[in-house]
Design a protein around this motif. Structure first.
Motif, PDB file in Angstrom:
ATOM      1  N   SER A 209     -57.637  28.798 121.000  1.00 38.20           N
ATOM      2  CA  SER A 209     -57.421  28.496 122.421  1.00 38.20           C
ATOM      3  C   SER A 209     -56.948  27.061 122.540  1.00 38.20           C
ATOM      4  CB  SER A 209     -58.708  28.627 123.227  1.00 38.20           C
ATOM      5  OG  SER A 209     -59.247  29.919 123.172  1.00 38.20           O
ATOM      6  N   SER A 210     -56.276  26.769 123.632  1.00 40.04           N
ATOM      7  CA  SER A 210     -55.855  25.384 123.884  1.00 40.04           C
ATOM      8  C   SER A 210     -55.276  25.326 125.284  1.00 40.04           C
ATOM      9  CB  SER A 210     -54.758  24.968 122.894  1.00 40.04           C
ATOM     10  OG  SER A 210     -53.511  25.523 123.273  1.00 40.04           O
ATOM     11  N   PRO A 211     -55.115  24.110 125.815  1.00 39.17           N
ATOM     12  CA  PRO A 211     -54.310  24.037 127.033  1.00 39.17           C
ATOM     13  C   PRO A 211     -52.895  24.471 126.694  1.00 39.17           C
ATOM     14  CG  PRO A 211     -54.889  21.836 126.248  1.00 39.17           C
ATOM     15  CD  PRO A 211     -55.618  22.804 125.391  1.00 39.17           C
ATOM     16  N   SER A 212     -52.213  25.002 127.673  1.00 38.55           N
ATOM     17  CA  SER A 212     -50.850  25.485 127.494  1.00 38.55           C
ATOM     18  C   SER A 212     -49.975  24.365 126.918  1.00 38.55           C
ATOM     19  CB  SER A 212     -50.340  25.892 128.872  1.00 38.55           C
ATOM     20  OG  SER A 212     -49.147  26.570 128.744  1.00 38.55           O
TER      21      SER A 212
ATOM     22  N   ALA B 106     -50.162  23.098 123.788  1.00 37.20           N
ATOM     23  CA  ALA B 106     -50.746  22.315 122.687  1.00 37.20           C
ATOM     24  C   ALA B 106     -50.351  22.859 121.319  1.00 37.20           C
ATOM     25  CB  ALA B 106     -52.257  22.261 122.817  1.00 37.20           C
ATOM     26  N   GLY B 107     -49.864  24.096 121.265  1.00 37.57           N
ATOM     27  CA  GLY B 107     -49.333  24.589 119.990  1.00 37.57           C
ATOM     28  C   GLY B 107     -49.957  25.860 119.437  1.00 37.57           C
ATOM     29  N   LYS B 108     -50.714  26.601 120.264  1.00 37.35           N
ATOM     30  CA  LYS B 108     -51.403  27.751 119.652  1.00 37.35           C
ATOM     31  C   LYS B 108     -50.463  28.896 119.290  1.00 37.35           C
ATOM     32  CE  LYS B 108     -53.116  29.005 124.113  1.00 37.35           C
ATOM     33  NZ  LYS B 108     -52.015  28.181 124.665  1.00 37.35           N
ATOM     34  N   THR B 109     -49.388  29.081 120.041  1.00 38.69           N
ATOM     35  CA  THR B 109     -48.447  30.157 119.670  1.00 38.69           C
ATOM     36  C   THR B 109     -47.775  29.811 118.336  1.00 38.69           C
ATOM     37  OG1 THR B 109     -48.037  30.554 122.011  1.00 38.69           O
ATOM     38  CG2 THR B 109     -46.455  31.492 120.463  1.00 38.69           C
ATOM     39  N   THR B 110     -47.371  28.552 118.193  1.00 44.90           N
ATOM     40  CA  THR B 110     -46.739  28.102 116.948  1.00 44.90           C
ATOM     41  C   THR B 110     -47.687  28.297 115.765  1.00 44.90           C
ATOM     42  OG1 THR B 110     -45.627  26.411 118.266  1.00 44.90           O
ATOM     43  CG2 THR B 110     -45.617  26.095 115.870  1.00 44.90           C
ATOM     44  N   LEU B 111     -48.931  27.851 115.938  1.00 40.22           N
ATOM     45  CA  LEU B 111     -49.895  27.959 114.830  1.00 40.22           C
ATOM     46  C   LEU B 111     -50.244  29.421 114.539  1.00 40.22           C
ATOM     47  CD1 LEU B 111     -52.116  24.903 115.810  1.00 40.22           C
ATOM     48  CD2 LEU B 111     -50.638  25.076 113.786  1.00 40.22           C
TER      49      LEU B 111
ATOM     50  N   HIS C  38     -41.927  20.760 128.081  1.00 44.34           N
ATOM     51  CA  HIS C  38     -40.500  20.661 128.419  1.00 44.34           C
ATOM     52  C   HIS C  38     -39.638  21.125 127.261  1.00 44.34           C
ATOM     53  CE1 HIS C  38     -40.500  19.004 132.435  1.00 44.34           C
ATOM     54  NE2 HIS C  38     -41.488  18.190 132.089  1.00 44.34           N
ATOM     55  N   SER C  39     -40.036  20.753 126.019  1.00 47.48           N
ATOM     56  CA  SER C  39     -39.186  21.080 124.854  1.00 47.48           C
ATOM     57  C   SER C  39     -39.121  22.589 124.640  1.00 47.48           C
ATOM     58  CB  SER C  39     -39.704  20.396 123.586  1.00 47.48           C
ATOM     59  OG  SER C  39     -40.819  21.104 123.086  1.00 47.48           O
ATOM     60  N   ARG C  40     -40.144  23.282 125.078  1.00 45.68           N
ATOM     61  CA  ARG C  40     -40.139  24.738 124.931  1.00 45.68           C
ATOM     62  C   ARG C  40     -39.070  25.346 125.853  1.00 45.68           C
ATOM     63  NH1 ARG C  40     -45.887  27.403 125.489  1.00 45.68           N
ATOM     64  NH2 ARG C  40     -45.519  27.018 127.690  1.00 45.68           N
ATOM     65  N   ALA C  41     -38.767  24.621 126.904  1.00 43.31           N
ATOM     66  CA  ALA C  41     -37.662  24.980 127.816  1.00 43.31           C
ATOM     67  C   ALA C  41     -37.744  26.414 128.308  1.00 43.31           C
ATOM     68  CB  ALA C  41     -36.322  24.736 127.110  1.00 43.31           C
TER      69      ALA C  41
ATOM     70  N   ILE D 211     -56.873  18.719 116.255  1.00 44.45           N
ATOM     71  CA  ILE D 211     -55.899  17.973 117.067  1.00 44.45           C
ATOM     72  C   ILE D 211     -54.524  18.164 116.443  1.00 44.45           C
ATOM     73  CG2 ILE D 211     -55.268  15.713 118.000  1.00 44.45           C
ATOM     74  CD1 ILE D 211     -58.234  14.920 117.768  1.00 44.45           C
ATOM     75  N   ASN D 212     -53.617  18.693 117.232  1.00 48.01           N
ATOM     76  CA  ASN D 212     -52.294  19.047 116.703  1.00 48.01           C
ATOM     77  C   ASN D 212     -51.316  17.874 116.821  1.00 48.01           C
ATOM     78  OD1 ASN D 212     -49.933  20.290 115.896  1.00 48.01           O
ATOM     79  ND2 ASN D 212     -49.785  21.653 117.670  1.00 48.01           N
ATOM     80  N   HIS D 213     -51.470  16.889 115.889  1.00 52.10           N
ATOM     81  CA  HIS D 213     -50.488  15.787 115.801  1.00 52.10           C
ATOM     82  C   HIS D 213     -49.239  16.347 115.128  1.00 52.10           C
ATOM     83  CE1 HIS D 213     -53.372  12.516 116.610  1.00 52.10           C
ATOM     84  NE2 HIS D 213     -54.229  13.208 115.896  1.00 52.10           N
ATOM     85  N   ASP D 214     -49.432  16.675 113.865  1.00 58.50           N
ATOM     86  CA  ASP D 214     -48.321  17.171 113.057  1.00 58.50           C
ATOM     87  C   ASP D 214     -48.575  18.652 112.805  1.00 58.50           C
ATOM     88  OD1 ASP D 214     -46.124  16.701 110.895  1.00 58.50           O
ATOM     89  OD2 ASP D 214     -47.739  17.778 109.885  1.00 58.50           O
ATOM     90  N   VAL D 215     -47.564  19.476 113.026  1.00 60.27           N
ATOM     91  CA  VAL D 215     -47.810  20.915 113.013  1.00 60.27           C
ATOM     92  C   VAL D 215     -48.211  21.428 111.620  1.00 60.27           C
ATOM     93  CG1 VAL D 215     -45.430  21.749 112.678  1.00 60.27           C
ATOM     94  CG2 VAL D 215     -47.024  23.039 114.117  1.00 60.27           C
ATOM     95  N   ASP D 216     -47.644  20.835 110.567  1.00 60.94           N
ATOM     96  CA  ASP D 216     -48.022  21.302 109.222  1.00 60.94           C
ATOM     97  C   ASP D 216     -49.465  20.930 108.891  1.00 60.94           C
ATOM     98  OD1 ASP D 216     -45.589  22.578 108.579  1.00 60.94           O
ATOM     99  OD2 ASP D 216     -44.672  20.617 108.241  1.00 60.94           O
TER     100      ASP D 216
HETATM  101  N1  LIG Z   1     -47.351  19.323 116.255  1.00 61.61           N
HETATM  102  C1  LIG Z   1     -46.307  19.508 117.065  1.00 61.61           C
HETATM  103  N2  LIG Z   1     -45.414  18.511 117.256  1.00 61.61           N
HETATM  104  C2  LIG Z   1     -44.352  18.670 118.092  1.00 61.61           C
HETATM  105  N3  LIG Z   1     -44.063  19.814 118.782  1.00 61.61           N
HETATM  106  C3  LIG Z   1     -44.929  20.849 118.630  1.00 61.61           C
HETATM  107  C4  LIG Z   1     -46.071  20.760 117.774  1.00 61.61           C
HETATM  108  N4  LIG Z   1     -46.727  21.948 117.834  1.00 61.61           N
HETATM  109  C5  LIG Z   1     -46.024  22.744 118.677  1.00 61.61           C
HETATM  110  N5  LIG Z   1     -44.925  22.087 119.151  1.00 61.61           N
HETATM  111  C6  LIG Z   1     -43.916  22.566 120.121  1.00 61.61           C
HETATM  112  O1  LIG Z   1     -44.503  22.471 121.412  1.00 61.61           O
HETATM  113  C7  LIG Z   1     -44.101  23.567 122.243  1.00 61.61           C
HETATM  114  C8  LIG Z   1     -45.345  24.322 122.750  1.00 61.61           C
HETATM  115  O2  LIG Z   1     -45.970  24.973 121.642  1.00 61.61           O
HETATM  116  P1  LIG Z   1     -46.581  26.451 121.752  1.00 61.61           P
HETATM  117  O3  LIG Z   1     -46.969  26.837 120.376  1.00 61.61           O
HETATM  118  O4  LIG Z   1     -45.640  27.335 122.517  1.00 61.61           O
HETATM  119  O5  LIG Z   1     -47.883  26.122 122.638  1.00 61.61           O
HETATM  120  P2  LIG Z   1     -48.960  27.072 123.364  1.00 61.61           P
HETATM  121  O6  LIG Z   1     -48.859  28.428 122.756  1.00 61.61           O
HETATM  122  O7  LIG Z   1     -50.286  26.416 123.098  1.00 61.61           O
HETATM  123  O8  LIG Z   1     -48.604  27.050 124.811  1.00 61.61           O
HETATM  124  C9  LIG Z   1     -43.176  24.441 121.385  1.00 61.61           C
HETATM  125  O9  LIG Z   1     -41.842  24.093 121.689  1.00 61.61           O
HETATM  126  C10 LIG Z   1     -43.536  24.036 119.953  1.00 61.61           C
HETATM  127  O10 LIG Z   1     -42.444  24.185 119.073  1.00 61.61           O
END
Ligand SMILES: Nc1ncnc2c1ncn2[C@@H]1O[C@H](COP(=O)(O)OP(=O)(O)O)[C@@H](O)[C@H]1O
Ligand SMILES: Nc1nc2c(ncn2[C@@H]2O[C@H](COP(=O)(O)OP(=O)(O)O)[C@@H](O)[C@H]2O)c(=O)[nH]1
Length: 219
Positions: A21-24, A26-31, A146-149, A178-183
Motif C-alpha cells: 500500500s502507499s499514497p497514490s 509512491a510506486g506500488k504499481t511499479t514495484l 505528473h510523470s505518469r501523465a 521508502i522508495n528513493h531509488d526504484v531498484d
Molecule cells: N523510485 C522512483 N523514482 C522515480 N520515479 C518513480 C520511482 N518509482 C516509481 N516511479 C514513477 O512514479 C510514477 C508513479 O508510480 P506508480 O508505480 O504508478 O505509483 P502508484 O501505483 O503507487 O500510484 C510512475 O511514473 C513511475 O514510473
C-alpha cells in the motif's frame, strides 16, 4: 483460508498474502510489476474497480473494469474478499482467484489501500504480510504523479490532498519501505518476501522434512 503448496526447496509451505500500500504515486504499481516479473510463485490479485481505465491500462491485467451495478452485484453475492471506496470509486478483491492461487501453493500480491488491508488482516491475520511504501518527499510524489501523465491536474490535486490521510496509516503495516531509488526499493521488498517465505510457522512441511533427515542420520 489457505493453503498447501511447496516452497522452492520442496518443503510444504502455507501461501502468504503479500500486500503493498502507499499514497497514490509512491510506486506500488511499479514495484508490484517488478515483483511479479522476478519472483516465481507469486501471483497478482487483479482487483475489480468502477474507475475509468487509464491510457495504457488493460482490462483483466491491471483491473477488471466494471460498472457500478456489476460491482454492487459482486458485493451482494459475497464475491469480494474485501472492498473499499477510494477517490469516489469502488475497488475490491475478487475472492475466487485468490483462494485458487493460495490453495495451489502460490503467494498472492495485493495492491490495495489501508481499508482493504485491514479487512484482509481481520480475515487471515497469520497469512498477511503488509508493506507500506513511502515517497522520499512530497515534491517527489507530485513529480511522479505528473510523470505518469495519466491523470488530469484536478485528479492529481485530489490524490496529493489525500496522500497525507493515506500515509497516516503507515504504523498499521509490518514493514515500511521508502522508495528513493526504484531498484533499491525493489531489493528491499523482495528481501521481505524471501524472508517471510522462510518463517518457520509457514513451512508446514518442516516436521516431516526434519524427521526424514533424522531417519537418514539414524539409518
Ligand atoms: N523510485 C522512483 N523514482 C522515480 N520515479 C518513480 C520511482 N518509482 C516509481 N516511479 C514513477 O512514479 C510514477 C508513479 O508510480 P506508480 O508505480 O504508478 O505509483 P502508484 O501505483 O503507487 O500510484 C510512475 O511514473 C513511475 O514510473
Ligand atoms: N481496498 C482496495 N483498494 C484497492 C483495490 N485495488 C486498488 N486499490 C487501491 O485504490 C487506490 C487507487 O488506485 P488507482 O486508482 O489504481 O491509483 P494508484 O494509487 O495510482 O494506484 C490505491 O491505493 C490502490 O491500492 C482493491 O481491490 N481493494
Amino acid at each position: 483460508m489457505t493453503i498447501g503448496g511447496h516452497g522452492t526447496d520442496g518443503v510444504e509451505r502455507r501461501g502468504l498474502m503479500f500486500v503493498l500500500s502507499s499514497p497514490s504515486g509512491a510506486g506500488k504499481t511499479t514495484l508490484s510489476r517488478m515483483l511479479i516479473d522476478r519472483m516465481p510463485g507469486l501471483r497478482m490479485s487483479v482487483s475489480a474497480t468502477t474507475r475509468a481505465m487509464r491510457p495504457g491500462e488493460v482490462d483483466g491485467r491491471d483491473y477488471s473494469f466494471v460498472d457500478k451495478a456489476t460491482f454492487g452485484a459482486m458485493v451482494k453475492a459475497d464475491q469480494l474478499l474485501e472492498w473499499a471506496t477510494v477517490f469516489d470509486n469502488s475497488y475490491g478483491t475478487p475472492r475466487a482467484p485468490v483462494e485458487a492461487a493460495l490453495s495451489a501453493g502460490q503467494d498472492v500480491l495485493f495492491d490495495i489501500d489501508w481499508q482493504g488491508t485491514q479487512q484482509l488482516r481481520e480475515k487471515a491475520r497469520a497469512d498477511v504480510v503488509s508493506v507500506f511504501i513511502l515517497p522520499p518527499s512530497a515534491a517527489d510524489l507530485e513529480k511522479r504523479l505528473h510523470s505518469r501523465a495519466q491523470d488530469s491536474d484536478e485528479v492529481i490535486r485530489k490524490r496529493m490532498s489525500r496522500a497525507s490521510h493515506e500515509m497516516s496509516h503507515w504504523a498499521e503495516y509490518d514493514y515500511i519501505v521508502i522508495n528513493h531509488d526504484v531498484d533499491e526499493a525493489f531489493a528491499e521488498v523482495q528481501s521481505i518476501l524471501k524472508a517471510e517465505r522462510l518463517k518457520r510457522e509457514r513451512q508446514t512441511g518442516l516436521v516431516g522434512f526434519v524427521r526424514g533427515l533424522q531417519g537418514q542420520l539414524q539409518g
